[in-house]
Write a protein that holds these residues in place. Structure first.
Motif, PDB file in Angstrom:
ATOM      1  N   VAL A  12       1.009  -1.062   0.150  1.00 48.51           N
ATOM      2  CA  VAL A  12      -0.185  -0.192  -0.122  1.00 48.51           C
ATOM      3  C   VAL A  12       0.883   1.360   0.038  1.00 48.51           C
ATOM      4  CG1 VAL A  12      -0.209  -0.133   2.441  1.00 48.51           C
ATOM      5  CG2 VAL A  12      -1.988   0.976   1.246  1.00 48.51           C
ATOM      6  N   GLN A  13       0.380   2.403  -0.713  1.00 47.91           N
ATOM      7  CA  GLN A  13       1.085   3.708  -0.551  1.00 47.91           C
ATOM      8  C   GLN A  13       0.953   4.340   0.687  1.00 47.91           C
ATOM      9  OE1 GLN A  13      -0.473   5.744  -3.980  1.00 47.91           O
ATOM     10  NE2 GLN A  13       1.353   5.048  -5.364  1.00 47.91           N
ATOM     11  N   LYS A  87       2.384   4.313   7.179  1.00 51.09           N
ATOM     12  CA  LYS A  87       3.671   5.096   6.985  1.00 51.09           C
ATOM     13  C   LYS A  87       4.757   3.975   6.571  1.00 51.09           C
ATOM     14  CE  LYS A  87       2.657   8.405  10.730  1.00 51.09           C
ATOM     15  NZ  LYS A  87       3.271   9.003  11.901  1.00 51.09           N
ATOM     16  N   PRO A  88       5.848   4.581   5.809  1.00 50.78           N
ATOM     17  CA  PRO A  88       6.721   3.531   5.431  1.00 50.78           C
ATOM     18  C   PRO A  88       7.308   2.718   6.586  1.00 50.78           C
ATOM     19  CG  PRO A  88       7.104   5.460   4.157  1.00 50.78           C
ATOM     20  CD  PRO A  88       5.955   5.827   5.118  1.00 50.78           C
ATOM     21  N   GLU A  89       7.579   3.398   7.925  1.00 53.26           N
ATOM     22  CA  GLU A  89       8.069   2.768   8.982  1.00 53.26           C
ATOM     23  C   GLU A  89       7.071   1.612   9.696  1.00 53.26           C
ATOM     24  OE1 GLU A  89       7.339   7.287  10.395  1.00 53.26           O
ATOM     25  OE2 GLU A  89       7.790   6.010   8.460  1.00 53.26           O
ATOM     26  N   ASP A  90       5.885   1.480   8.951  1.00 53.45           N
ATOM     27  CA  ASP A  90       4.883   0.395   9.424  1.00 53.45           C
ATOM     28  C   ASP A  90       5.519  -0.812   8.676  1.00 53.45           C
ATOM     29  OD1 ASP A  90       3.326   1.884  11.140  1.00 53.45           O
ATOM     30  OD2 ASP A  90       2.389   2.870   9.364  1.00 53.45           O
ATOM     31  N   SER A 119       4.828   1.702   0.825  1.00 53.07           N
ATOM     32  CA  SER A 119       5.681   2.396  -0.120  1.00 53.07           C
ATOM     33  C   SER A 119       5.568   3.965  -0.043  1.00 53.07           C
ATOM     34  CB  SER A 119       5.621   2.187  -1.570  1.00 53.07           C
ATOM     35  OG  SER A 119       4.109   2.468  -2.092  1.00 53.07           O
ATOM     36  N   SER A 120       6.784   4.783  -0.195  1.00 54.68           N
ATOM     37  CA  SER A 120       6.912   6.046  -0.258  1.00 54.68           C
ATOM     38  C   SER A 120       6.231   6.844  -1.047  1.00 54.68           C
ATOM     39  CB  SER A 120       8.398   6.454  -0.098  1.00 54.68           C
ATOM     40  OG  SER A 120       9.047   6.053   0.750  1.00 54.68           O
TER      41      SER A 120
END
Length: 120
Positions: A12-13, A87-90, A119-120
């Motif tokens: 997911v974005q 978030k990307p850190e997830d 993804s970022s």
């Protein structure tokens, strides 16, 4: 011990949402407090969210408060983690786990895990 199977992971974005489900075997699901944990590559396993056997108490890691919601359906033997504003850190492998409510001891049953990639 209880058998646990996760589903719902994927790609997911950032800013998007994803819903993870955990299905449990047996007739005594309400006797178990349930939790979600995650582990990113090279890092320790972290607690994400937990819920009591009845669903009356819920608690979250600070990093996900306001974004994630845990809930359960004891009639269906499921626990769900709704993840919003990802978030990307997830990014991590997410596992559900069970412990016996109203008893000493920690989490004793674990699912295989499902991959979540943001993804970022």
């Amino acid at each position: 011990q209880v058998q646990l199977v996760e589903s719902g992971g994927g790609l997911v974005q950032a800013g998007g949402s994803l819903r993870l489900s955990c299905a449990a075997s047996g007739r005594t699901f309400s006797s178990y407090a349930m939790g979600w944990f995650r582990q990113a590559p090279g890092k320790e396993r972290d607690f994400v969210a937990g819920i009591s056997g009845s669903g009356g108490s819920r608690y979250y890691a600070d990093s996900v408060k306001g974004r994630f919601t845990i809930y359960r359906d004891n009639a269906k033997n499921t626990v769900t983690l709704q993840m919003n504003n990802l978030k990307p850190e997830d990014t991590a492998v997410y596992c559900c786990a069970a412990r016996t409510d109203h008893a000493p001891g920690g989490y004793h049953s674990w699912g295989q895990g499902t991959q979540v990639t943001v993804s970022s």
